[in-house]
Design a protein around this motif. Sequence first.
Motif, PDB file in Angstrom:
ATOM      1  N   VAL A  15      -5.832   9.424   0.132  1.00  0.00           N
ATOM      2  CA  VAL A  15      -6.315   8.113   0.570  1.00  0.00           C
ATOM      3  C   VAL A  15      -7.220   7.501  -0.496  1.00  0.00           C
ATOM      4  O   VAL A  15      -7.075   6.327  -0.858  1.00  0.00           O
ATOM      5  CB  VAL A  15      -7.077   8.232   1.915  1.00  0.00           C
ATOM      6  N   LYS A  16      -8.141   8.280  -1.011  1.00  0.00           N
ATOM      7  CA  LYS A  16      -9.069   7.786  -2.038  1.00  0.00           C
ATOM      8  C   LYS A  16      -8.313   7.265  -3.258  1.00  0.00           C
ATOM      9  O   LYS A  16      -8.569   6.160  -3.743  1.00  0.00           O
ATOM     10  CB  LYS A  16     -10.027   8.912  -2.464  1.00  0.00           C
ATOM     11  N   ASP A  17      -7.358   8.054  -3.747  1.00  0.00           N
ATOM     12  CA  ASP A  17      -6.599   7.657  -4.938  1.00  0.00           C
ATOM     13  C   ASP A  17      -5.759   6.408  -4.688  1.00  0.00           C
ATOM     14  O   ASP A  17      -5.598   5.567  -5.582  1.00  0.00           O
ATOM     15  CB  ASP A  17      -5.695   8.804  -5.394  1.00  0.00           C
ATOM     16  N   ALA A  18      -5.204   6.292  -3.497  1.00  0.00           N
ATOM     17  CA  ALA A  18      -4.378   5.124  -3.183  1.00  0.00           C
ATOM     18  C   ALA A  18      -5.216   3.853  -3.174  1.00  0.00           C
ATOM     19  O   ALA A  18      -4.800   2.816  -3.709  1.00  0.00           O
ATOM     20  CB  ALA A  18      -3.690   5.318  -1.831  1.00  0.00           C
ATOM     21  N   PHE A  19      -6.424   3.916  -2.615  1.00  0.00           N
ATOM     22  CA  PHE A  19      -7.299   2.744  -2.595  1.00  0.00           C
ATOM     23  C   PHE A  19      -7.774   2.394  -4.001  1.00  0.00           C
ATOM     24  O   PHE A  19      -7.861   1.220  -4.363  1.00  0.00           O
ATOM     25  CB  PHE A  19      -8.486   2.975  -1.656  1.00  0.00           C
ATOM     26  N   GLU A  20      -8.064   3.405  -4.789  1.00  0.00           N
ATOM     27  CA  GLU A  20      -8.454   3.152  -6.175  1.00  0.00           C
ATOM     28  C   GLU A  20      -7.308   2.488  -6.937  1.00  0.00           C
ATOM     29  O   GLU A  20      -7.543   1.587  -7.759  1.00  0.00           O
ATOM     30  CB  GLU A  20      -8.845   4.464  -6.848  1.00  0.00           C
TER      31      GLU A  20
ATOM     32  N   PHE B 249       0.834  -1.201   0.000  1.00  0.00           N
ATOM     33  CA  PHE B 249       0.000   0.000   0.000  1.00  0.00           C
ATOM     34  C   PHE B 249       0.871   1.255   0.000  1.00  0.00           C
ATOM     35  O   PHE B 249       0.598   2.216  -0.727  1.00  0.00           O
ATOM     36  CB  PHE B 249      -0.921   0.003   1.222  1.00  0.00           C
ATOM     37  N   MET B 250       1.942   1.256   0.819  1.00  0.00           N
ATOM     38  CA  MET B 250       2.809   2.431   0.911  1.00  0.00           C
ATOM     39  C   MET B 250       3.553   2.686  -0.387  1.00  0.00           C
ATOM     40  O   MET B 250       3.842   3.845  -0.718  1.00  0.00           O
ATOM     41  CB  MET B 250       3.802   2.264   2.060  1.00  0.00           C
ATOM     42  N   ASP B 251       3.864   1.622  -1.130  1.00  0.00           N
ATOM     43  CA  ASP B 251       4.509   1.804  -2.436  1.00  0.00           C
ATOM     44  C   ASP B 251       3.611   2.605  -3.381  1.00  0.00           C
ATOM     45  O   ASP B 251       4.101   3.350  -4.238  1.00  0.00           O
ATOM     46  CB  ASP B 251       4.839   0.444  -3.059  1.00  0.00           C
ATOM     47  N   ILE B 252       2.313   2.430  -3.221  1.00  0.00           N
ATOM     48  CA  ILE B 252       1.336   3.177  -4.023  1.00  0.00           C
ATOM     49  C   ILE B 252       1.076   4.549  -3.419  1.00  0.00           C
ATOM     50  O   ILE B 252       1.013   5.568  -4.127  1.00  0.00           O
ATOM     51  CB  ILE B 252       0.002   2.386  -4.115  1.00  0.00           C
ATOM     52  N   TYR B 253       0.911   4.570  -2.107  1.00  0.00           N
ATOM     53  CA  TYR B 253       0.507   5.795  -1.406  1.00  0.00           C
ATOM     54  C   TYR B 253       1.568   6.896  -1.462  1.00  0.00           C
ATOM     55  O   TYR B 253       1.226   8.071  -1.665  1.00  0.00           O
ATOM     56  CB  TYR B 253       0.185   5.455   0.049  1.00  0.00           C
ATOM     57  N   ASN B 254       2.832   6.537  -1.274  1.00  0.00           N
ATOM     58  CA  ASN B 254       3.886   7.553  -1.165  1.00  0.00           C
ATOM     59  C   ASN B 254       3.955   8.509  -2.358  1.00  0.00           C
ATOM     60  O   ASN B 254       3.942   9.730  -2.167  1.00  0.00           O
ATOM     61  CB  ASN B 254       5.243   6.897  -0.915  1.00  0.00           C
ATOM     62  N   PRO B 255       4.041   8.015  -3.597  1.00  0.00           N
ATOM     63  CA  PRO B 255       4.092   8.968  -4.714  1.00  0.00           C
ATOM     64  C   PRO B 255       2.806   9.779  -4.881  1.00  0.00           C
ATOM     65  O   PRO B 255       2.856  10.940  -5.293  1.00  0.00           O
ATOM     66  CB  PRO B 255       4.341   8.079  -5.943  1.00  0.00           C
TER      67      PRO B 255
END
Length: 228
Positions: free
Chosen positions: A72-77, A42-48
Amino acid sequence: MKEIKHVFFDLDHTLWDFEKNSALAFEKIFEELNFNIDSKKFMDIYNPINVAYWKLYERNEIDQETLRINRVKDAFEAIGLTITLDEIHTISDLFIAYLTSNNHLIDGTIDLLEYLKEKYTLHIITNGFSSVQEVKLQKSNLDKYFVTITDSEAAGNKKPHETIFQHALTVANASKAESIMVGDSIEADVLGAINFGITAVYFNPSNEKVPNDQIIQIQKLIQLKNIL
């Protein structure tokens, strides 16, 4: 650097390990909410995504609430999970609440500050939310090193705008010639400071390409001892 008397630091990603502390906060949130999500992936996606939204926030293109919710919304998507708006708000609120539960620092932070405090007056300039930044500094025991803390809410503008740098110098009773800025953002910290007229050092642990070879950069905090 003989004229330097005041050293201004960014906080997140420069001294306070935002990535590590964020990962631990999300790990706690996912466990509490019974989400079967690998926090590392998740953090690999969330960080950028988070970095991109912070850049928009620094340019005054979005407000604080949009930053908090959309990252948060974009990371979950991006990981293919659909959650409700209520869940997004819950996660965003818990993230702010849990973020300072852990206060890991970037390697070399305490060693460097112990060295610098004997020679210079130390300060913080941060774009982070003031209430959260104060807690970070207190819980990580970093507050004892800094004489002034300038945040974007108090200054009325965010880095790289010159207003926040001027506010910081005024509060610190420092001149441009006596001051140096250290931070991890080439746009907000380094170019912002240089355009304002003070010397800057780019903390560049990933060895990112710089706009020009005149920019002073370090890959490890401890290397600042060679400069100051």
